[in-house]
Design an enzyme around this catalytic site. Sequence first.
Site, short mmCIF file in Angstrom:
data_model
loop_
_atom_site.label_atom_id
_atom_site.label_comp_id
_atom_site.label_asym_id
_atom_site.label_seq_id
_atom_site.Cartn_x
_atom_site.Cartn_y
_atom_site.Cartn_z
N ALA A 251 0.82 -1.21 0.00
CA ALA A 251 0.00 0.00 0.00
C ALA A 251 0.85 1.25 0.00
O ALA A 251 0.44 2.28 -0.52
CB ALA A 251 -0.92 -0.01 1.22
N VAL B 51 8.12 -2.74 -4.76
CA VAL B 51 9.50 -3.24 -4.70
C VAL B 51 9.90 -3.63 -6.12
O VAL B 51 9.16 -4.30 -6.84
CB VAL B 51 9.61 -4.44 -3.75
CG1 VAL B 51 11.04 -4.95 -3.72
CG2 VAL B 51 9.14 -4.06 -2.36
N LYS C 194 13.25 -0.42 -2.87
CA LYS C 194 11.94 -0.32 -2.20
C LYS C 194 11.51 1.13 -2.25
O LYS C 194 12.19 2.02 -1.73
CB LYS C 194 12.02 -0.81 -0.76
CG LYS C 194 10.70 -0.69 -0.02
CD LYS C 194 10.63 -1.56 1.23
CE LYS C 194 11.64 -1.13 2.27
NZ LYS C 194 11.41 -1.86 3.53
N ASP D 266 12.45 -9.12 15.61
CA ASP D 266 11.52 -9.79 14.69
C ASP D 266 12.25 -10.88 13.91
O ASP D 266 12.10 -10.99 12.69
CB ASP D 266 10.88 -8.78 13.75
CG ASP D 266 9.59 -9.32 13.11
OD1 ASP D 266 9.01 -10.27 13.67
OD2 ASP D 266 9.18 -8.80 12.06
#
Length: 815
Positions: free
Chosen positions: A544, A548, A563, A653
């Site tokens: 959104a 890429v 990106k 993460d």
Amino acid sequence: MSNDGFSSLKFRRTSSKLQKDPPSVSSRILRSQQSNTSLKRHPSAPVHPRSSVTGSREHSRTRSNAYGSSSSSLEQHSGGPSPVLAGGDSNNSFSSKSRPGRFSFNTDPSSDELTGSPFDSRGMLSALEENTAESEKSPPPQPPTLRSYHTSPDSRGLRQSASFTALQNRMDTFTQKSENDQSTNTKRHSDEANGTKVFGRSKKSSFSSFVNSMLGSPRGIKISAPENPVHVTHVGYDNQTGQFTGLPKEWQRLLQENGISKKEQEEHPQTMVDIMRFYEKNARGDDEVWHKFDHAYAHHQPTANTPGSQRNSPPTSPRFPQNHEGSFENPRAPPPIPRGAPAATQAMSPPIGGLVPSRAPPKPPAPANMIPARPAPQPPVARPPQDAYANQFSTPPISESEPLPSEAQRSRSNSKTNGAQPQWAQPGAIASPAQYQQQQEQAMAAAQQAIVQNQLERSRSQRQQQSRGPEPKQPTQMGHSQHANDHTTALQSPQKAQPVPAARPRQRARQSNAVDVRARLLAICTPGDPTKLYYNLNKIGQGASGGVYTAYQHGTNNCVAIKQMNLDLQPKKELIINEILVMKDSKHKNIVNFLDSYLHGLDLWVVMEYMEGGSLTDVVTFNIMTEGQIAAVCRETLNGLQHLHSKGVIHRDIKSDNILLSLDGNIKLTDFGFCAQINDSQNKRNTMVGTPYWMAPEVVTRKEYGRKVDIWSLGIMAIEMIEGEPPYLTESPLRALYLIATNGTPTIKDEHNLSPVFRDFLHLALKVDPEKRASAHDLLMHPFMSLCSPLTHLAPLVKAARLSRAQEKAQKGGA
């Protein structure tokens, strides 16, 4: 009785009563009288308070006080002759005038007419009784009906003290107006104005108020009741009853639908409170972590009107069509798809099971106030296998909050395998793919424009409130945001006509910092036009906030990944700076290389090293890995983590989605959007971020944590390489959080098939107590590292994953 006899009788009565009071007090009081009025007859005066005047002072008394029963009352011996009621008239009023001397009698002609009158005691008593009864029937509004008629000499002396005279004069002015409305002009001796005990308390209150106002003494602060209160859910636990208190019905349903029984709630009450508080905060809030949950249920949804999107085989790449930009880059749908989830659980997840043609984009899973509008997911067009890698970059690591249009194809749910884009080869699924794509693109463009317009207007309004004179930077920088002038112009008039809706404080903070963030990016980014430096851009992913691309650099012909991010669509722009700075400062063989960044119009271009092999998720989904290959992946990941930890950076993460491979088997970490800086002064964090299935227990329970959270996530990723998915992936996200917090170290299927050294490695990495958990350095020294296979042994796995993905897409296209 003669006048002389009456005078002598009155003198004797007065003298006998004055003996009851201290002579000094009575003398002082009588000498202080200044009134010169005389007794006057008022034949038909109604029953009402009388006014005692001393100089300019008045004091209201009721008529029934005229002759109280108290023998100490001065009203019975005030120095004047006792009046005689003519004809027994009970309505007559009596007034007397103060005299200069203590025992001097009034010589005023008006009082002479009473002199020598016969003393009618029976008539006087009758009049008193009637007046008293009438006063009780209709008492005056102010002051209240007096029930006690005793007068204290000390009280009178205090009130007539010279030190209080000035204050008393001022004090009486506060009550004079109200008393004048209810009193007559009847005048008395000033000492007759002494109140009773009840009235004394009223006077004392007025006097205290006056003194406080004069001296500035602080009064008790009067705090009003709250206006327009908003109830905030508060959940507690009653240890006596074993029940939750204040648990909303929605939460009760949520717990039941997620398989958390009442028994489990009672066994771990504090854990449930912690988890539900986290849910309360994040379910409606700015944290992207909760919106990552979207994909956990996406595979439950029936893909209406898109038969090609149904799974044909268990190993199908989990990430496929859920290209929802705000979704939880969560796990690929596990091979065994949980079927037992009740229908209500589906309501929790967004209706994004499949992209439904000719239908408006689904609403976001979070409350509507989180994001003004969210662009519709754009169906990917058939692309080469590099998609997997592309999707990794399309991740919006940049925002740790808001369903950051998590650039759709980032996680295993949408990033890596062919399944991630089932629509690529679905020409038969839709009658007119071109029309479908056009509709989606139009919806996406309209939604993006709405977001941009809304944010621009709020930014403009915020700046106007902060300063009337625009800063030099603002017009220039906001000028870049005027690319949709026609739309913003149409939007300005309604915005000005009515005040901008009150935004949440977080939103205002983001808007106020937008200009500063752009200025900082200008300082970080390389000046120039990137379109002149890179050519042959090939779009391999879409989110959104941007797309890429792969591209080639002029001069070197090196393939890079670019990106592109629209800054106006980034909920937390400061995280972009965080990611760029971390990547710039983290040059390491096991970290994706940051090459450059540019500000091009409204877009930020981040140029990175291109890892054509895709993510580790593809490998674990389509292959069975040996312990040597798992050890090699763990070693390379630990090397990258050790480098980050040495610089005070926590990744937060770590999972297979964020481990990229090259075709040669080289391994690198990516996605630094959740990174956190720690230092000596702040070496712990307590923010709940990351992907729930890989979260450490201390993160779930919101305790302080440090670098060891990355080690736990590495251990979970090792289990992922063993079993093909992380623990609890088949559970709902909320129950997964509960199980992580209560179970601690997860169990491993067929653990007996693992070597003892591997089991020990996992045991050290998955210690619940972070103090006992091994560090990256400790694990690099573990004997398990001696089992590492060469990285080239990973190359066949990468190629096999690419082949399986291509076959899967072909099957989807032929369905």
